[in-house]
Enzyme design. Structure first.
Site: not given
Ligand code: KIV
Length: 270
Positions: A51-52, A90, A120, A122, A187
């Protein structure tokens, strides 16, 4: 039967076998098809459509505003370029945390429409994770600095520095493992804590700013390539300086156009 020489696609089981064999896992983010092809060619094990993408590509100030539709759009692009790496996408902020049924519906879109093989999430979102795992969806966890909680954390800070927060993180890691995550991103946590957590788990850990003792490493691709004019965190090592190379190239193009050096005879049809 003729044997194919193409390397076998990476699956969640490959990552678990790599941990057992003591082989490091290489992971990077990607947001489009050409970069997915490049990472495949370089033998990267895991591609994360992070999500970056929000701040790295879409111009948002942080990861919070990115939508599920935007994540699906980028995941599909990466999917088209990817043939081998494990493709993880994400889940955006507030699409999974509070309602496990909604989490399954949203994740289902990332898998069906986006083509991700895994997702993924969080933090210790245990109810959502259990619902996803029972719907046969592989889930990667993410602890430590979780950027979707930036406002609650009060900024992008190293996590797990106090005895209490370190104990909490270790406990969350074990709970995530029990809930069924197949791997865990750590992280911005102190190296010794990441090492302890890594040793305490059967699933692989993938570190970013977590020292050398995690089972694998991940970076944001644009940080690794130096393709940004923004400051990067201390844990980033730029392996190239593409931003300045690109700025030089564009500057030369501007100069050539203005001086009528471009297009030249080689770029002109007779
Ligand atoms: O969104 C992202 O880029 C991440 C990292 C672990 C690099 O969650």
């Amino acid at each position: 039967m003729k044997k194919s020489s193409a390397p076998a696609p990476v699956t969640v089981r490959t990552l678990q076998a790599m941990k057992q064999a003591g082989q490091k896992i290489v992971a990077l983010t990607a947001y489009d098809a050409p970069m997915a092809r490049l990472l495949n060619r370089c033998g990267v094990d895991v591609i994360l459509v992070g999500d970056s993408v929000a701040n790295v590509k879409l111009g948002y100030p942080n990861t919070i505003p990115v939508t599920l539709d935007e994540m699906i759009h980028h995941t599909r692009a990466v999917r088209r370029g990817n043939t081998r790496s494990l493709l993880v996408a994400d889940m955006p902020f507030l699409t999974y945390e509070y309602d496990p049924k909604e989490a399954v519906r949203h994740v289902g879109r990332l898998i069906k429409e986006g083509g991700a093989a895994a997702v993924k999430v969080e933090g210790p979102a245990l109810d959502a994770i259990k619902a996803l795992v029972s719907a046969h969806i592989p889930v990667m966890g993410h602890l430590g600095l979780t950027p979707q909680s930036v406002h609650q954390l009060g900024g992008y800070r190293v996590q797990g520095r106090t005895r209490r927060s370190a104990a909490q993180l270790s406990q969350d890691a074990r709970r995530l493992e029990r809930a069924g995550v197949f791997a865990l991103v750590l992280e911005a946590v102190p190296g010794p804590l990441a090492r302890r957590v890594t040793r305490s788990l059967k699933i692989p850990t993938i570190g970013i700013g977590a020292g050398v003792h995690t089972d694998g490493q991940i970076l944001v691709l644009d940080d690794l390539l130096g393709f940004s004019d923004e400051p990067t965190p201390r844990f980033v090592k730029p392996y190239a300086h593409l931003w300045s190379a690109a700025a030089r190239a564009v500057g030369r193009f501007c100069g050539d156009v203005r001086a009528r050096r471009f297009p030249g005879p080689d770029q002109t049809y007779s």
